[in-house]
Design a protein around this motif. Sequence first.
Motif, mmCIF file in Angstrom:
data_model
loop_
_atom_site.group_PDB
_atom_site.id
_atom_site.type_symbol
_atom_site.label_atom_id
_atom_site.label_comp_id
_atom_site.label_asym_id
_atom_site.label_seq_id
_atom_site.Cartn_x
_atom_site.Cartn_y
_atom_site.Cartn_z
ATOM 1 N N ASP A 227 0.851 -1.195 0.000
ATOM 2 C CA ASP A 227 0.000 0.000 0.000
ATOM 3 C C ASP A 227 0.882 1.238 0.000
ATOM 4 O OD1 ASP A 227 1.011 -0.248 2.559
ATOM 5 O OD2 ASP A 227 -0.851 0.334 3.552
ATOM 6 N N THR B 153 1.192 1.510 -6.293
ATOM 7 C CA THR B 153 0.127 2.204 -7.015
ATOM 8 C C THR B 153 0.587 2.606 -8.412
ATOM 9 O OG1 THR B 153 -0.803 3.063 -4.956
ATOM 10 C CG2 THR B 153 -1.403 4.199 -6.986
ATOM 11 N N THR C 152 -3.959 -5.262 -2.911
ATOM 12 C CA THR C 152 -3.084 -4.394 -2.141
ATOM 13 C C THR C 152 -3.016 -4.917 -0.707
ATOM 14 O OG1 THR C 152 -3.670 -2.467 -3.486
ATOM 15 C CG2 THR C 152 -2.697 -2.051 -1.323
ATOM 16 N N THR D 80 5.752 -2.758 -1.329
ATOM 17 C CA THR D 80 5.868 -3.474 -2.598
ATOM 18 C C THR D 80 7.256 -4.108 -2.683
ATOM 19 O OG1 THR D 80 4.328 -1.971 -3.683
ATOM 20 C CG2 THR D 80 5.845 -3.172 -5.115
#
Length: 323
Positions: free
Chosen positions: A64, A69, A87, A93
């Motif tokens: 997140d 994103t 997510t 990530t």
Amino acid sequence: MSKQILVLGSINADHVLQLDAFPSPGQTLTGKSYQIMSGGKGANQAVACARQGGNTRMLAAMGDDELGTNISEQLSEEGVDATNIKTIDDMETGVALIFVNRDGENMIGLATGANHYCDEHYVAQNHELIAQSDYLLLQQEIPEGTVEYAVDLAANHQTIVVLNPAPARDISTSLLNNVDIITPNQTEAEYLTGVTVTDLDSATAAASVLHNKGVQEVVITMGKLGAYISSAQREYPQGLLIPGFPVKAVDATAAGDTFNGTLVASLATGASLADAAFFANASAALSVMRSGSQSSIPYQFEVETFLQSDHEIQKAALHDQKL
């Protein structure tokens, strides 16, 4: 129309440092350039599928954070259906730290991050996507149990399984029994079979080991030599070396991912394994002449232009081998 492709795999943020040479233990070197870019073997292969015209969906997990994103948005912009990427709250990530030397070779270290949560439960929640797909393309930057579970689901739904066994790790015979096409490079082929792959004869020996473990079709990528293909029962029982393209390598970071995505996208249009491997060789050759991971992956029209330019020798070589 292209058949449906589902890519199950990793999403990473690639931190790439260009160096003249790799540092020795304890040595500090100053790099020429540093970039952060979208990567992960799964995401790279999904982009390669989409850029080659493949009807592509992706299953993956991201953190997140802004990196995740951005990568998800970029996948959508490339034409990959990223609707079902999940997510993970309070998780970063995945990250890849990549050194690239002056010869285009690379060294990579990974921090798994959210990729660890691309698990069996997540795949079970999205089982209908596997059932609806014609091809399932997987790699090994996600948990081993996830790969095994997804391959079993695909076998139950007659979905063609393409496994890129990278990074190399042990693979059970029960899993290999449900793999339709496996795509190791020379190092991965040796890891899986114990056979050092350097030429046509050794590639044939390695492929035989994999066929005996239940894999129907074997594709071994061999760099500038090209790609060796072999089929247990169908078109190429004696094996065939698909010629490569001698080009000046700048960065080989996503060459394997480019090859795999292009291979599956070509197969999804109805191409034979030999023709798909030839087109994938050309796509990978273009990728190594560029820097970066996803930024190096060519579009279909670029590969077609490349093949139409000055590579009649390779086309003739492929034709002669198929006779």
